[in-house]
Design a protein around this motif. Sequence first.
Motif, PDB file in Angstrom:
ATOM      1  N   ARG A 225       0.851  -1.213   0.024  1.00  0.00           N
ATOM      2  CA  ARG A 225       0.083   0.099   0.013  1.00  0.00           C
ATOM      3  C   ARG A 225       1.045   1.251  -0.041  1.00  0.00           C
ATOM      4  N   LEU A 226       0.567   2.320  -0.645  1.00  0.00           N
ATOM      5  CA  LEU A 226       1.419   3.456  -0.838  1.00  0.00           C
ATOM      6  C   LEU A 226       0.837   4.848   0.051  1.00  0.00           C
ATOM      7  N   PRO A 227       1.859   4.859   1.050  1.00  0.00           N
ATOM      8  CA  PRO A 227       1.308   5.867   1.861  1.00  0.00           C
ATOM      9  C   PRO A 227       1.277   7.224   0.978  1.00  0.00           C
ATOM     10  N   GLU A 228       0.236   8.063   1.324  1.00  0.00           N
ATOM     11  CA  GLU A 228       0.326   9.417   0.605  1.00  0.00           C
ATOM     12  C   GLU A 228       1.028  10.588   1.252  1.00  0.00           C
ATOM     13  N   HIS A 229       1.052  10.538   2.358  1.00  0.00           N
ATOM     14  CA  HIS A 229       1.723  12.049   2.996  1.00  0.00           C
ATOM     15  C   HIS A 229       2.952  11.682   3.945  1.00  0.00           C
ATOM     16  N   TYR A 230       3.657  12.779   3.655  1.00  0.00           N
ATOM     17  CA  TYR A 230       4.910  12.772   4.420  1.00  0.00           C
ATOM     18  C   TYR A 230       5.313  14.095   4.943  1.00  0.00           C
ATOM     19  N   THR A 231       6.392  13.891   6.031  1.00  0.00           N
ATOM     20  CA  THR A 231       7.129  15.161   6.442  1.00  0.00           C
ATOM     21  C   THR A 231       7.917  15.669   5.579  1.00  0.00           C
ATOM     22  N   ASP A 232       8.600  16.751   5.726  1.00  0.00           N
ATOM     23  CA  ASP A 232       9.708  17.542   4.879  1.00  0.00           C
ATOM     24  C   ASP A 232      11.069  16.428   4.777  1.00  0.00           C
ATOM     25  N   THR A 233      11.139  15.643   5.789  1.00  0.00           N
ATOM     26  CA  THR A 233      12.104  14.492   5.845  1.00  0.00           C
ATOM     27  C   THR A 233      11.847  13.322   5.406  1.00  0.00           C
ATOM     28  N   TRP A 234      10.741  13.247   4.628  1.00  0.00           N
ATOM     29  CA  TRP A 234      10.093  11.891   3.871  1.00  0.00           C
ATOM     30  C   TRP A 234       9.845  10.984   4.827  1.00  0.00           C
ATOM     31  N   GLN A 235       9.381  11.181   5.880  1.00  0.00           N
ATOM     32  CA  GLN A 235       8.939  10.227   7.113  1.00  0.00           C
ATOM     33  C   GLN A 235       7.484  10.336   6.701  1.00  0.00           C
ATOM     34  N   ILE A 236       6.714   9.135   7.080  1.00  0.00           N
ATOM     35  CA  ILE A 236       5.109   8.689   6.697  1.00  0.00           C
ATOM     36  C   ILE A 236       4.679   9.737   7.700  1.00  0.00           C
ATOM     37  N   ASP A 237       3.464  10.404   7.169  1.00  0.00           N
ATOM     38  CA  ASP A 237       2.655  11.222   8.358  1.00  0.00           C
ATOM     39  C   ASP A 237       1.621  10.813   8.373  1.00  0.00           C
ATOM     40  N   ARG A 238       1.323   9.802   9.297  1.00  0.00           N
ATOM     41  CA  ARG A 238      -0.045   8.899   8.962  1.00  0.00           C
ATOM     42  C   ARG A 238      -1.434   9.877   9.626  1.00  0.00           C
ATOM     43  N   ALA A 239      -0.925  10.943  10.365  1.00  0.00           N
ATOM     44  CA  ALA A 239      -2.008  11.745  10.881  1.00  0.00           C
ATOM     45  C   ALA A 239      -2.491  12.856   9.900  1.00  0.00           C
ATOM     46  N   TYR A 240      -1.749  13.169   9.074  1.00  0.00           N
ATOM     47  CA  TYR A 240      -2.334  14.178   8.146  1.00  0.00           C
ATOM     48  C   TYR A 240      -3.565  13.942   7.176  1.00  0.00           C
ATOM     49  N   GLU A 241      -4.397  15.006   7.214  1.00  0.00           N
ATOM     50  CA  GLU A 241      -5.373  14.810   6.364  1.00  0.00           C
ATOM     51  C   GLU A 241      -5.540  16.234   5.813  1.00  0.00           C
ATOM     52  N   GLY A 242      -5.854  16.387   4.569  1.00  0.00           N
ATOM     53  CA  GLY A 242      -5.876  17.880   4.051  1.00  0.00           C
ATOM     54  C   GLY A 242      -6.994  17.644   3.002  1.00  0.00           C
ATOM     55  N   ASN A 243      -6.989  18.219   1.825  1.00  0.00           N
ATOM     56  CA  ASN A 243      -8.083  18.456   0.958  1.00  0.00           C
ATOM     57  C   ASN A 243      -8.849  17.043   0.681  1.00  0.00           C
ATOM     58  N   PRO A 244     -10.109  16.973   0.793  1.00  0.00           N
ATOM     59  CA  PRO A 244     -10.709  15.541   0.998  1.00  0.00           C
ATOM     60  C   PRO A 244     -10.631  14.784  -0.601  1.00  0.00           C
ATOM     61  N   MET A 245     -10.524  15.586  -1.614  1.00  0.00           N
ATOM     62  CA  MET A 245     -10.166  15.334  -2.842  1.00  0.00           C
ATOM     63  C   MET A 245      -8.790  14.928  -3.284  1.00  0.00           C
ATOM     64  N   PHE A 246      -7.915  15.919  -3.178  1.00  0.00           N
ATOM     65  CA  PHE A 246      -6.386  15.949  -3.651  1.00  0.00           C
ATOM     66  C   PHE A 246      -5.594  15.187  -2.514  1.00  0.00           C
ATOM     67  N   ARG A 247      -5.914  15.564  -1.272  1.00  0.00           N
ATOM     68  CA  ARG A 247      -5.152  14.870  -0.159  1.00  0.00           C
ATOM     69  C   ARG A 247      -5.877  14.430   1.067  1.00  0.00           C
ATOM     70  N   PRO A 248      -6.654  13.382   0.885  1.00  0.00           N
ATOM     71  CA  PRO A 248      -7.204  12.683   1.801  1.00  0.00           C
ATOM     72  C   PRO A 248      -6.342  11.606   2.733  1.00  0.00           C
ATOM     73  N   ALA A 249      -6.890  11.693   3.726  1.00  0.00           N
ATOM     74  CA  ALA A 249      -6.039  10.735   4.838  1.00  0.00           C
ATOM     75  C   ALA A 249      -5.964   9.238   4.271  1.00  0.00           C
ATOM     76  N   GLY A 250      -4.721   8.801   5.070  1.00  0.00           N
ATOM     77  CA  GLY A 250      -4.540   7.263   4.226  1.00  0.00           C
ATOM     78  C   GLY A 250      -4.134   6.916   3.155  1.00  0.00           C
ATOM     79  N   SER A 251      -4.118   5.765   2.495  1.00  0.00           N
ATOM     80  CA  SER A 251      -3.529   5.301   1.080  1.00  0.00           C
ATOM     81  C   SER A 251      -4.909   5.433   0.133  1.00  0.00           C
ATOM     82  N   THR A 252      -4.524   5.761  -1.089  1.00  0.00           N
ATOM     83  CA  THR A 252      -5.504   5.682  -2.184  1.00  0.00           C
ATOM     84  C   THR A 252      -5.183   4.660  -3.145  1.00  0.00           C
TER      85      THR A 252
END
Length: 416
Positions: A225-252
Amino acid sequence: MSHPLAASSDGSWLNDPAHRAYLIRDAQRQLDFFDASLGQDGGLVTLDFTGTPLAGPQELITTTRLVHSYALAQIAGRPDNAGIIDRGMADLWTRHRDAQHGGYAWGVDENGITDGLKLAYGHAFVLLAAATAKQAGHPGADRLLADVSDIIDRHFWDDSVGLMRDEFTRDWQPFSTYRGMNANMHSVEAMLTAYEATGDMLYLTRASRILDFFVGRMAPAENWRLPEHYTDTWQIDRAYEGNPMFRPAGSTPGHSFELARLLLQMWDVSGRDGSDALVQARQLVDRALDDAWDTARGGFIYTLAADGSVARDARYWWPVTEAIGVLAALIKLDPQPQDEVWYRRLWAFADQHLIDHARGGWFPELAADNSKAMDQFTGKPDIYHALQADLFPLVPTLSHSAKALAGKKPLAERLL
């Protein structure tokens, strides 16, 4: 179903004359519908379900995807009688291009820039539009390609990690530490197309580095599964949730289909080296099919939690189109019985629930009972995903699709 998907069940649908005619017919009807995207007051617009222009600013995603799509169709022999390519290329250069600060603004109208945000996601699509327009022979393609490539070099590409930074203010101030897979994935798409258009190895090298990170490192570590969201040091940010279309939480899962197809394109255009691309692509595809297909209603679940459980059960059109694209690629390359089963299942579902047989185009979103929904979208947002689902299965190649689409007969004359 309104049109036969194939004349018989024997053999692969990719080679079935009736299915190929079906794909061409749907592509033509999509283009006929989206011809109305040329607004009466200039600019390109989005459309409601009937093809009526919707109010609001012109967004970079609309302009670039229309240019790319209509350029592909023109290469395939369908003339752009509406003038979408010319209008879009002019708008990219005179409306979206920020003459003061450089780069390409997300939102514009007849009075200028309405949203000056500078996104890697948007600039990837500028690169894609320029590269496809170049393959179509548009006179403005070279200057656009050179300009957006320079902007990507100076602001978005982080050579220390081989990945794209995501977002800046209009005057190029960083305002977040967000890093994301989506912008990088579409950058791979654009870079591969730019390489096919120019032969410049830099595009290919950068696309390879991005794929190495997400497919070579992240996917195996995350059970494909491909994590979508990361910090600026490219660590997975599992708590992140942004725009529901372009940056929803979780994997897509839809992005797994898309990235797998791009991985095969990269492998093919690089000379089919001894990498594990086919094995990796199948891992991504099999995981997404298992995780996301809604066995009760059909279609794909939009997002998943890290453990594979459902996060958002919305069902959109574009994951279906991307699954069609990668399954077509697998059938061309290494056909397995399940590939054909899935390919037919997805087209049957699209034909019954997503394709607008009355007017053309695809409905973007389904309600729980498979009727049309408008929770996330108003109208039909774009032609890009669905047109590629029609066109890519028609060619025998995994890469250089634009070149392969350039047949001797115009698209309109290839109906059987």
